[in-house]
Motif scaffolding. Sequence first.
Motif, PDB file in Angstrom:
ATOM      1  N   ASP A 237       0.913  -1.230  -0.061  1.00 38.12           N
ATOM      2  CA  ASP A 237       0.041   0.109   0.113  1.00 38.12           C
ATOM      3  C   ASP A 237       0.877   1.190   0.200  1.00 38.12           C
ATOM      4  OD1 ASP A 237      -3.144  -0.052   0.076  1.00 38.12           O
ATOM      5  OD2 ASP A 237      -2.498  -1.692   1.660  1.00 38.12           O
ATOM      6  N   THR A 238       2.299   1.152  -0.350  1.00 42.39           N
ATOM      7  CA  THR A 238       2.848   2.137  -0.362  1.00 42.39           C
ATOM      8  C   THR A 238       3.579   2.523  -1.672  1.00 42.39           C
ATOM      9  OG1 THR A 238       3.594   1.788   1.943  1.00 42.39           O
ATOM     10  CG2 THR A 238       5.239   3.349   0.626  1.00 42.39           C
ATOM     11  N   ALA A 239       3.533   3.905  -2.065  1.00 42.01           N
ATOM     12  CA  ALA A 239       4.285   4.529  -3.296  1.00 42.01           C
ATOM     13  C   ALA A 239       5.425   5.187  -2.475  1.00 42.01           C
ATOM     14  CB  ALA A 239       3.320   5.100  -4.105  1.00 42.01           C
ATOM     15  N   ILE A 240       6.661   5.017  -2.999  1.00 40.83           N
ATOM     16  CA  ILE A 240       7.870   5.507  -2.312  1.00 40.83           C
ATOM     17  C   ILE A 240       8.690   6.325  -3.649  1.00 40.83           C
ATOM     18  CG2 ILE A 240       9.053   3.751  -1.848  1.00 40.83           C
ATOM     19  CD1 ILE A 240      10.353   4.968   0.559  1.00 40.83           C
ATOM     20  N   LEU A 241       9.213   7.477  -3.499  1.00 35.63           N
ATOM     21  CA  LEU A 241      10.094   7.788  -4.438  1.00 35.63           C
ATOM     22  C   LEU A 241      11.075   8.581  -3.542  1.00 35.63           C
ATOM     23  CD1 LEU A 241       6.721   8.381  -5.236  1.00 35.63           C
ATOM     24  CD2 LEU A 241       7.734   9.294  -7.401  1.00 35.63           C
ATOM     25  N   THR A 242      12.203   8.525  -4.108  1.00 38.11           N
ATOM     26  CA  THR A 242      13.574   9.074  -3.409  1.00 38.11           C
ATOM     27  C   THR A 242      14.210   9.683  -4.333  1.00 38.11           C
ATOM     28  OG1 THR A 242      15.021   7.247  -3.505  1.00 38.11           O
ATOM     29  CG2 THR A 242      13.490   7.203  -1.751  1.00 38.11           C
ATOM     30  N   ALA A 243      15.184  10.846  -3.934  1.00 35.97           N
ATOM     31  CA  ALA A 243      15.821  11.519  -4.754  1.00 35.97           C
ATOM     32  C   ALA A 243      17.158  10.914  -5.099  1.00 35.97           C
ATOM     33  CB  ALA A 243      16.120  12.874  -4.051  1.00 35.97           C
ATOM     34  N   SER A 244      17.574   9.835  -4.388  1.00 37.99           N
ATOM     35  CA  SER A 244      18.713   9.226  -4.668  1.00 37.99           C
ATOM     36  C   SER A 244      18.620   7.854  -4.290  1.00 37.99           C
ATOM     37  CB  SER A 244      19.893   9.961  -4.212  1.00 37.99           C
ATOM     38  OG  SER A 244      19.760   9.688  -2.652  1.00 37.99           O
ATOM     39  N   ARG A 245      19.689   7.189  -4.788  1.00 35.80           N
ATOM     40  CA  ARG A 245      19.776   5.666  -4.378  1.00 35.80           C
ATOM     41  C   ARG A 245      20.516   5.672  -3.087  1.00 35.80           C
ATOM     42  NH1 ARG A 245      23.247   1.851  -8.347  1.00 35.80           N
ATOM     43  NH2 ARG A 245      24.978   2.424  -7.288  1.00 35.80           N
ATOM     44  N   PRO A 302      17.426   8.418  -8.916  1.00 33.58           N
ATOM     45  CA  PRO A 302      16.271   8.423  -8.027  1.00 33.58           C
ATOM     46  C   PRO A 302      15.682   7.124  -8.162  1.00 33.58           C
ATOM     47  CG  PRO A 302      16.484  10.438  -9.188  1.00 33.58           C
ATOM     48  CD  PRO A 302      17.659   9.714  -9.718  1.00 33.58           C
ATOM     49  N   GLN A 303      14.877   6.751  -6.911  1.00 31.40           N
ATOM     50  CA  GLN A 303      14.429   5.483  -6.892  1.00 31.40           C
ATOM     51  C   GLN A 303      12.617   5.652  -6.798  1.00 31.40           C
ATOM     52  OE1 GLN A 303      16.387   2.305  -6.475  1.00 31.40           O
ATOM     53  NE2 GLN A 303      17.400   3.857  -7.518  1.00 31.40           N
ATOM     54  N   ILE A 304      12.207   4.476  -7.192  1.00 30.74           N
ATOM     55  CA  ILE A 304      10.687   4.417  -7.272  1.00 30.74           C
ATOM     56  C   ILE A 304      10.175   2.976  -6.841  1.00 30.74           C
ATOM     57  CG2 ILE A 304      10.378   4.511  -9.685  1.00 30.74           C
ATOM     58  CD1 ILE A 304       7.639   5.943  -9.265  1.00 30.74           C
ATOM     59  N   ALA A 305       9.090   2.942  -6.124  1.00 30.75           N
ATOM     60  CA  ALA A 305       8.666   1.552  -5.885  1.00 30.75           C
ATOM     61  C   ALA A 305       7.174   1.866  -5.455  1.00 30.75           C
ATOM     62  CB  ALA A 305       9.152   0.674  -4.573  1.00 30.75           C
ATOM     63  N   ILE A 306       6.244   1.101  -6.148  1.00 30.04           N
ATOM     64  CA  ILE A 306       4.848   1.418  -6.079  1.00 30.04           C
ATOM     65  C   ILE A 306       3.993  -0.068  -5.828  1.00 30.04           C
ATOM     66  CG2 ILE A 306       2.761   2.020  -7.218  1.00 30.04           C
ATOM     67  CD1 ILE A 306       4.116   4.283  -8.805  1.00 30.04           C
ATOM     68  N   GLY A 307       3.587  -0.139  -4.721  1.00 32.06           N
ATOM     69  CA  GLY A 307       3.189  -1.428  -4.271  1.00 32.06           C
ATOM     70  C   GLY A 307       1.973  -1.776  -5.140  1.00 32.06           C
ATOM     71  N   THR A 308       1.504  -2.956  -5.056  1.00 27.73           N
ATOM     72  CA  THR A 308       0.344  -3.476  -5.960  1.00 27.73           C
ATOM     73  C   THR A 308      -0.993  -3.033  -5.564  1.00 27.73           C
ATOM     74  OG1 THR A 308       0.279  -5.600  -4.705  1.00 27.73           O
ATOM     75  CG2 THR A 308       1.449  -5.629  -6.579  1.00 27.73           C
TER      76      THR A 308
END
Length: 336
Positions: A237-245, A302-308
């Motif tokens: 249930d999380t969408a996380i975006l970050t500025a860097s690895r 930058p990273q992104i992970a969006i849950g199902t």
Amino acid sequence: MKRGVSFKIGLAGIALAAAFAGASSLLAQAQSAPSESVQPPRHTSDWPGLATGKNRTEQARSVSMGPELQRGATPRELLRERKRLDRALAKLAPQKPGTVDAYVVSIALDSDPVFAREAREAGKVLGRRYNAQNRTIVLAGPDGRSAGLPKGSITSLMVTLAHIAEKMDRQEDVLVLYSTSHGLQQGLAYHYGDTGFGILSPQRFRASLQDLAIQRRILILSACYSGVFVPYLSSPDTAILTASRADRTSFGCRAENDWTYFGDAMINGALRKPQGLAAASAEARGDIAEWEKRGGLLSSLPQIAIGTNAERWLAQLEARIPRKTTKRVGRPAVSE
């Protein structure tokens, strides 16, 4: 300009902050118990890490608990700040049953003016995008152009999240959080002038969201090494975006700037447009890569992970985003 900060785990100042955080953590655990106990919390360990000679394992554990140290603030300043935060929290509207409402928090954890400017505008952009203008709070001190907002700190963030958890329907509504600051490999750096110091670690952040049962969340973290939060905060249930690895710095944090690279690309550019979060992230990452290449900088990645599950409720939120693109504001992070 790189956005990381130097950090030595044995420094007495950080160690002292860890001691305060350890005590605060025990108190918080007692206060959050299902039935409040009349007994005070017991001391279960020694005062941790007060000097460089202390056990480094214990110091690292204290840092992971998210230490915060306030020093030298006058009683009047503390009261004034408390009233500002209380007023801002009181203005947050309740949620609407049957609607996926967003609650937006935009916070600057550092007193360098660039972060306050960025957080202030991010609150406007995200509040408009997610129809949350009356459910938006900005925690950012003066930026040289405006004042009067509650200051960003680890404590003000935690209090705000707890307040929102009481306001929202945690099975239906969404937390949208934007944080901008310097960063280090242990987490986000809190540094306000000469009075506030601390580290918001991935462990502390995860534990806080779990304690508050805030499941649906969009987390956008702008700082060096912010990718360290991805494995801790990712969930269905999380969408996380970050500025860097996790092992890279990000750029653009000079105090006189209006934007960091990530803030300019993501907030000031991509999220002003009627496009989904994944598409906005791709656009922002492309812009940042181009700027870094032009400046001969090591890519921040930058990273992104969006849950199902997040993909489903994001579709409901994004169906209501404004169809008109708004204009960028402020000086660009990179001159053309």
